[in-house]
Scaffold this motif. Structure first.
Motif, short mmCIF file in Angstrom:
data_model
loop_
_atom_site.label_atom_id
_atom_site.label_comp_id
_atom_site.label_asym_id
_atom_site.label_seq_id
_atom_site.Cartn_x
_atom_site.Cartn_y
_atom_site.Cartn_z
N GLU A 6 -18.72 -20.91 5.82
CA GLU A 6 -19.67 -20.21 4.51
C GLU A 6 -21.00 -19.75 5.08
N ILE A 7 -21.60 -20.24 6.01
CA ILE A 7 -22.84 -19.58 6.82
C ILE A 7 -22.58 -18.60 7.48
N GLU A 8 -22.62 -17.40 7.40
CA GLU A 8 -22.25 -16.25 8.16
C GLU A 8 -23.30 -15.51 9.01
N ASP A 9 -22.91 -14.57 9.95
CA ASP A 9 -24.09 -14.00 10.60
C ASP A 9 -23.84 -12.57 9.76
N ASP A 10 -24.75 -11.39 9.66
CA ASP A 10 -25.00 -10.39 9.02
C ASP A 10 -23.72 -9.46 9.64
N TRP A 11 -23.44 -9.67 10.83
CA TRP A 11 -22.22 -8.73 11.35
C TRP A 11 -20.86 -8.89 10.76
N THR A 55 -27.49 -11.15 -1.68
CA THR A 55 -27.26 -12.00 -0.65
C THR A 55 -28.31 -13.17 -0.83
N PHE A 56 -27.74 -14.31 -0.43
CA PHE A 56 -28.75 -15.46 -0.18
C PHE A 56 -28.86 -15.55 1.08
N TYR A 57 -30.04 -15.11 1.82
CA TYR A 57 -30.24 -15.47 3.22
C TYR A 57 -31.03 -16.60 3.52
N VAL A 58 -30.15 -17.35 4.58
CA VAL A 58 -30.52 -18.55 5.06
C VAL A 58 -31.83 -18.32 6.00
N GLU A 59 -31.74 -17.41 6.81
CA GLU A 59 -32.91 -17.25 7.76
C GLU A 59 -32.77 -15.74 8.04
N GLU A 60 -34.36 -15.41 8.23
CA GLU A 60 -34.59 -13.91 8.31
C GLU A 60 -34.07 -13.54 9.84
N LYS A 61 -33.91 -12.24 10.00
CA LYS A 61 -33.42 -11.73 11.20
C LYS A 61 -34.29 -11.89 12.30
N THR A 62 -34.03 -12.69 13.36
CA THR A 62 -34.95 -12.68 14.61
C THR A 62 -34.56 -11.89 15.83
N ALA A 63 -35.47 -12.26 16.76
CA ALA A 63 -35.09 -11.47 18.05
C ALA A 63 -33.64 -11.72 18.53
N ASP A 64 -33.34 -12.95 18.62
CA ASP A 64 -32.02 -13.27 19.22
C ASP A 64 -30.97 -13.31 18.27
N HIS A 65 -30.80 -13.45 17.02
CA HIS A 65 -29.58 -13.01 16.13
C HIS A 65 -30.14 -12.39 15.09
N SER A 66 -28.98 -11.88 14.53
CA SER A 66 -29.15 -11.07 13.26
C SER A 66 -29.49 -12.19 12.17
N TRP A 91 -29.12 -15.02 9.13
CA TRP A 91 -27.94 -15.72 8.80
C TRP A 91 -27.90 -15.81 7.29
N LEU A 92 -26.59 -15.73 6.83
CA LEU A 92 -26.60 -15.57 5.10
C LEU A 92 -25.41 -16.48 4.59
N LEU A 93 -25.41 -16.74 3.51
CA LEU A 93 -24.34 -17.19 2.86
C LEU A 93 -23.10 -16.31 2.24
N ARG A 94 -22.18 -16.39 3.06
CA ARG A 94 -21.24 -15.28 2.72
C ARG A 94 -21.07 -14.82 1.49
N THR A 95 -20.89 -13.38 1.10
CA THR A 95 -20.83 -12.93 -0.31
C THR A 95 -19.58 -12.66 -0.66
N HIS A 96 -18.41 -12.78 0.46
CA HIS A 96 -17.02 -12.32 0.18
C HIS A 96 -16.33 -12.99 1.43
N THR A 97 -15.04 -13.31 1.05
CA THR A 97 -14.37 -13.96 2.48
C THR A 97 -13.84 -12.89 3.24
N SER A 98 -14.31 -11.54 3.16
CA SER A 98 -13.88 -10.65 4.15
C SER A 98 -14.57 -11.14 5.41
N SER A 99 -15.64 -11.72 5.31
CA SER A 99 -16.17 -12.12 6.51
C SER A 99 -15.02 -13.02 7.39
N THR A 100 -14.42 -13.67 6.78
CA THR A 100 -13.20 -14.26 7.62
C THR A 100 -12.16 -13.16 7.94
#
Ligand code: PHE
Length: 345
Positions: A130-135, A155-166, A168-177
């Motif tokens: 349920e917690i996904e990355d932007d990609w 979108t609910f963002y859990v953490e803003e984009k940082t240098a080492d990863h894009s 993190w967010l709560l998935r907005t659809h299960t297309s991420s799966t």
């Protein structure tokens, strides 16, 4: 003498008709007829009043009488057997204290039914985080960072984009799966992705900050829009009955081309017009389309060789049409009076 013989006959009849449902009743029988102060003993006591010349004949009658009582006792005892009831003298046929049994959540009932329909068509179930990355939620689905369609899903963002990863967010659809499945499997792919999704919406009767989806993905050679239509038509017929009508309207999703939304004839008013269908007789239940070639390419799937269709729908919407629940908030308020109305389907 006459009187005594009659008395014996009466008691014999009583004995023949006697029943014993349990050990306590059996014991009652024994005391009444065979006990030290029982009727058999009492009648035996009458022997002394019988004239001598009749004593022999009467003795035989008495003996036969005693045997009737004893045999009946043995028969009743055998009838009870050695059941727990006979041993304890308790009546196990009495109803027990009621044990409250829980019911399944209506969304689970509907989700299970949806999953089982697609399983029968050969779809496998895939689950993802349920917690996904932007990609996986956006990028791979053909929604680059500056894509205006991102606004479609607050979108609910859990953490803003940082240098080492894009981000993190709560998935907005299960297309991420679906993205995760395409990443790890080669076609043919045929999966459905049930799960909870999150969007930053103000909670009301019609919107919530989380809800549930079942999305589907089918990739193989020669998959066509006709396959998509027939699959979804089969689904709604199984879900709502053979009478249901469908219509497809052109739509837009970044990850499918062409895209379509599917409406079904309103299950509440049967097309006559009501609040749920806003007096149109139709309700939208899902988004769908042919998987965009860019999405296939993102996962190294050759769009010249493979095609696919995808669809996504809300479990709450299907449940609303099935159970006529008109306030989304009821699903997450844990009110037992609401929840216990739903029995397994
Ligand atoms: N992911 C879309 C949504 O959440 C639904 C959808 C899935 C549309 C697949 C088309 C194809 O709204």
């Amino acid at each position: 003498m006459e009187q005594l013989l009659q008395q014996i006959e009466d008691i014999k009849k009583e004995i023949t008709d006697a029943e014993a449902a349990n050990a306590a009743a059996l014991e009652e029988f024994r005391i009444k007829y065979l006990g030290t102060k029982g009727l058999v003993k009492q009648i035996m006591g009458e022997m002394k009043n019988v004239p001598n010349e009749q004593k022999k004949e009467f003795g035989q009658i008495l003996n036969a009488f005693k045997i009737v009582a004893e045999e009946k006792f043995a028969a009743l005892q055998a009838g009870l057997g050695d059941s727990a009831e006979a041993e304890t003298g308790m009546d196990f046929s009495l109803p027990g204290d009621p044990t409250p049994v829980g019911t399944r959540h209506p969304l689970n009932l509907v989700r299970n039914q949806m999953v089982s329909i697609f399983k029968r068509l050969g779809f496998a179930v895939a689950e993802g985080p349920e917690i996904e990355d932007d990609w996986h939620n956006f990028g791979a689905m053909n929604l680059p960072e500056d894509h205006p369609a991102r606004d479609m899903q607050d979108t609910f963002y859990v953490e803003e984009k940082t240098a080492d990863h894009s981000a993190w967010l709560l998935r907005t659809h299960t297309s991420s799966t679906q993205a995760r499945v395409m990443e790890s499997q080669k076609p043919p792919i045929r999966v459905i992705c049930p799960g909870r999704v999150y969007r930053n919406e103000t909670i009301s009767a019609r919107a919530h900050c989380f809800f549930h989806q079942v999305e589907g993905l089918y990739i193989d050679e020669n998959v066509s829009f006709a396959d998509l239509k027939q699959t979804l038509y089969f689904f709604v017929q199984e879900m709502f009955g053979k009478e249901v009508k469908v219509r497809f309207r052109p739509s837009y999703f970044p990850f499918t081309e062409p895209s379509a939304e599917m409406d079904i004839s309103c299950q509440i008013c049967a097309g006559k017009g009501c609040n749920i269908c806003k007096h149109t007789g139709w309700v939208e239940i899902l988004g769908s389309g042919m998987v965009h070639p860019k999405v296939l390419e993102n996962f190294g799937i050759d769009p010249e060789k493979y095609t696919g269709f995808a669809f996504g729908m809300g479990v709450e919407r299907i449940a609303q049409l099935k159970y006529q629940v008109n306030d989304l908030r009821l699903y997450s308020q844990n009110d037992v009076r609401f929840l216990q109305q739903f029995k397994s389907v």
